[in-house]
Every structure is written in structure tokens, then in C-alpha cells.
Design an enzyme around this catalytic site. Structure first.
Site, PDB file in Angstrom:
ATOM      1  N   HIS A  14       0.821  -1.060   0.094  1.00  0.00           N
ATOM      2  CA  HIS A  14      -0.103   0.012  -0.091  1.00  0.00           C
ATOM      3  C   HIS A  14       1.001   1.354   0.121  1.00  0.00           C
ATOM      4  O   HIS A  14       2.198   1.256   0.399  1.00  0.00           O
ATOM      5  CB  HIS A  14      -1.033   0.040   1.280  1.00  0.00           C
ATOM      6  CG  HIS A  14      -2.103  -1.035   1.085  1.00  0.00           C
ATOM      7  ND1 HIS A  14      -2.544  -1.511   2.147  1.00  0.00           N
ATOM      8  CD2 HIS A  14      -2.732  -1.458  -0.113  1.00  0.00           C
ATOM      9  CE1 HIS A  14      -3.587  -2.346   1.869  1.00  0.00           C
ATOM     10  NE2 HIS A  14      -3.629  -2.347   0.550  1.00  0.00           N
ATOM     11  N   THR A  42       2.739   0.506  -9.184  1.00  0.00           N
ATOM     12  CA  THR A  42       3.727   1.397  -8.440  1.00  0.00           C
ATOM     13  C   THR A  42       4.826   0.632  -7.765  1.00  0.00           C
ATOM     14  O   THR A  42       5.899   1.185  -7.751  1.00  0.00           O
ATOM     15  CB  THR A  42       2.941   2.294  -7.850  1.00  0.00           C
ATOM     16  OG1 THR A  42       1.843   3.118  -8.392  1.00  0.00           O
ATOM     17  CG2 THR A  42       3.657   3.680  -7.004  1.00  0.00           C
ATOM     18  N   THR A  43       4.343  -0.342  -6.906  1.00  0.00           N
ATOM     19  CA  THR A  43       5.333  -0.966  -6.242  1.00  0.00           C
ATOM     20  C   THR A  43       6.731  -1.438  -7.191  1.00  0.00           C
ATOM     21  O   THR A  43       7.759  -1.554  -6.825  1.00  0.00           O
ATOM     22  CB  THR A  43       4.842  -2.161  -5.111  1.00  0.00           C
ATOM     23  OG1 THR A  43       3.669  -1.285  -4.437  1.00  0.00           O
ATOM     24  CG2 THR A  43       5.840  -2.893  -4.555  1.00  0.00           C
ATOM     25  N   SER A  60      -1.919  -1.588 -10.996  1.00  0.00           N
ATOM     26  CA  SER A  60      -1.818  -0.972  -9.634  1.00  0.00           C
ATOM     27  C   SER A  60      -3.080  -1.640  -8.837  1.00  0.00           C
ATOM     28  O   SER A  60      -3.897  -2.077  -9.541  1.00  0.00           O
ATOM     29  CB  SER A  60      -2.189   0.651  -9.678  1.00  0.00           C
ATOM     30  OG  SER A  60      -3.529   0.873 -10.015  1.00  0.00           O
ATOM     31  N   GLY A  61      -2.985  -1.692  -7.717  1.00  0.00           N
ATOM     32  CA  GLY A  61      -3.997  -2.496  -6.668  1.00  0.00           C
ATOM     33  C   GLY A  61      -5.328  -2.256  -7.126  1.00  0.00           C
ATOM     34  O   GLY A  61      -6.204  -2.711  -7.335  1.00  0.00           O
ATOM     35  N   ASP A  66      -4.140  -6.460  -7.701  1.00  0.00           N
ATOM     36  CA  ASP A  66      -4.388  -7.608  -6.613  1.00  0.00           C
ATOM     37  C   ASP A  66      -5.219  -8.830  -7.291  1.00  0.00           C
ATOM     38  O   ASP A  66      -4.905 -10.071  -6.892  1.00  0.00           O
ATOM     39  CB  ASP A  66      -5.131  -6.914  -5.286  1.00  0.00           C
ATOM     40  CG  ASP A  66      -4.502  -5.763  -4.732  1.00  0.00           C
ATOM     41  OD1 ASP A  66      -3.182  -5.619  -4.755  1.00  0.00           O
ATOM     42  OD2 ASP A  66      -5.261  -4.923  -4.017  1.00  0.00           O
ATOM     43  N   ASP A  86      -1.457  -1.533   4.819  1.00  0.00           N
ATOM     44  CA  ASP A  86      -1.499  -0.268   5.789  1.00  0.00           C
ATOM     45  C   ASP A  86      -2.822  -0.349   6.385  1.00  0.00           C
ATOM     46  O   ASP A  86      -3.935   0.149   5.961  1.00  0.00           O
ATOM     47  CB  ASP A  86      -1.378   0.884   4.879  1.00  0.00           C
ATOM     48  CG  ASP A  86      -1.525   2.091   5.937  1.00  0.00           C
ATOM     49  OD1 ASP A  86      -1.778   1.850   7.185  1.00  0.00           O
ATOM     50  OD2 ASP A  86      -1.262   3.117   5.493  1.00  0.00           O
ATOM     51  N   HIS A  93     -10.377  -0.540  -2.739  1.00  0.00           N
ATOM     52  CA  HIS A  93     -10.570  -1.647  -3.067  1.00  0.00           C
ATOM     53  C   HIS A  93     -10.244  -2.847  -2.093  1.00  0.00           C
ATOM     54  O   HIS A  93      -9.714  -4.102  -2.412  1.00  0.00           O
ATOM     55  CB  HIS A  93      -9.491  -1.878  -4.314  1.00  0.00           C
ATOM     56  CG  HIS A  93      -7.877  -1.907  -3.831  1.00  0.00           C
ATOM     57  ND1 HIS A  93      -7.584  -0.674  -3.227  1.00  0.00           N
ATOM     58  CD2 HIS A  93      -6.985  -2.597  -3.642  1.00  0.00           C
ATOM     59  CE1 HIS A  93      -6.139  -0.857  -2.720  1.00  0.00           C
ATOM     60  NE2 HIS A  93      -5.912  -2.025  -3.382  1.00  0.00           N
ATOM     61  N   ASP A  96     -10.918  -6.578  -3.173  1.00  0.00           N
ATOM     62  CA  ASP A  96      -9.843  -7.202  -3.733  1.00  0.00           C
ATOM     63  C   ASP A  96      -8.852  -7.792  -3.064  1.00  0.00           C
ATOM     64  O   ASP A  96      -8.131  -8.553  -3.031  1.00  0.00           O
ATOM     65  CB  ASP A  96      -9.289  -6.391  -4.949  1.00  0.00           C
ATOM     66  CG  ASP A  96     -10.340  -5.891  -5.968  1.00  0.00           C
ATOM     67  OD1 ASP A  96     -11.576  -6.204  -6.124  1.00  0.00           O
ATOM     68  OD2 ASP A  96      -9.939  -4.843  -6.733  1.00  0.00           O
ATOM     69  N   ARG A 102      -7.405 -14.157   0.915  1.00  0.00           N
ATOM     70  CA  ARG A 102      -8.271 -15.598   0.871  1.00  0.00           C
ATOM     71  C   ARG A 102      -7.979 -16.753  -0.071  1.00  0.00           C
ATOM     72  O   ARG A 102      -7.727 -17.767   0.292  1.00  0.00           O
ATOM     73  CB  ARG A 102      -9.730 -15.359   0.472  1.00  0.00           C
ATOM     74  CG  ARG A 102     -10.559 -16.435   0.578  1.00  0.00           C
ATOM     75  CD  ARG A 102     -11.984 -16.186   0.450  1.00  0.00           C
ATOM     76  NE  ARG A 102     -12.958 -17.403   0.390  1.00  0.00           N
ATOM     77  CZ  ARG A 102     -13.065 -18.292  -0.559  1.00  0.00           C
ATOM     78  NH1 ARG A 102     -12.431 -18.001  -1.366  1.00  0.00           N
ATOM     79  NH2 ARG A 102     -13.818 -19.326  -0.332  1.00  0.00           N
TER      80      ARG A 102
END
Length: 129
Positions: A14, A42-43, A60-61, A66, A86, A93, A96, A102
Site C-alpha cells: 500500500h 507502482t510498487t 496498480s492494486g 491484486d 496499511d 479496493h 480485492d 483468501r
């Protein structure tokens, strides 16, 4: 398809944890250089620019990254996940995020969601490499 000996790691962080992810990756750079890495946009970009890692950057997430990682995980293409979440910042999201965690549980894939857990996971993987 990769040989089973190449560890396939997904890296997600995050916004408030991206600096931590870069520092963690620097700490385990030798391990990560020998892995097939995928990350949310971004990561992954930061890991490429700041550490020179080869990373497949997905969306991106919030834009579906994700879910992309979760889909790969579900078909056996991810061996472990480091997802620095975070917990103090609401995420638009969140469904997601919950689906990805899960999926890790359903498919018995190790998933570290904080720095302490990530260090333990990466140390074990490093010892086995």
C-alpha cells in the site's frame, strides 16, 4: 513455464508501505535477484528503478492488480506473497485485498502482510535457496 526451482514471488505494498517494501527488498536483494518477481504497478516500478530488480509490473492494486495476482496464484503461478498492508488507511479496493488474502489461504500459499512476517518468510526462503 518456469522450472520449479525458480521461486515466484508477488510483491505488493500500500502507498504508506512502499518505502518499507523498497527497504525490505534491499535487505533481501540477493534472494530477490534469483526469483521471478511480479508486483502491482507502482510498487514494481519503484523496485525496478531503485534496486534494479527485474519485476513484471501488473496493474496498480486499485485498478485490478491484486486480482491479477490472485488469479495467477489460483492456477499455481505464485509460490509466496509479500503484501505490506496499511491497516490504518481505508482502501477503496478492500474487497480485492480480501480476495487475494483468501486465495492465499485457499491455495495454501504463504502470505506475509507486515514487515515482521515478511522478514521471517524471506529468511526461510533464503535459507532454502
Amino acid at each position: 513455464m518456469n522450472s520449479p526451482s525458480v521461486l515466484r514471488l508477488a510483491l505488493i505494498a500500500h502507498d504508506g508501505k512502499k518505502n518499507d517494501m523498497v527497504a525490505l527488498a534491499a535487505e533481501f536483494l540477493q534472494l530477490l535477484l534469483n526469483c521471478r518477481l511480479m508486483a502491482t504497478g507502482t510498487t514494481g516500478g519503484r523496485l525496478q528503478r531503485e534496486l534494479g530488480l527485474q519485476v513484471e509490473c501488473l496493474l496498480s492494486g486499485p485498478m485490478g492488480g491484486d486480482l491479477q495476482i490472485g488469479a495467477r496464484l489460483a492456477v499455481g503461478e505464485v509460490d509466496a506473497v509479500v503484501f505490506l498492508r496499511d491497516p490504518m488507511t481505508p482502501q477503496p479496493h478492500e474487497p480485492d485485498i480480501n480476495a487475494l488474502v483468501r486465495a492465499c489461504d485457499v491455495h495454501d500459499v504463504p502470505c506475509a502482510t507486515n514487515l515482521a512476517g515478511a522478514r521471517l518468510l524471506l529468511q526461510v526462503l533464503q535459507e532454502r535457496a
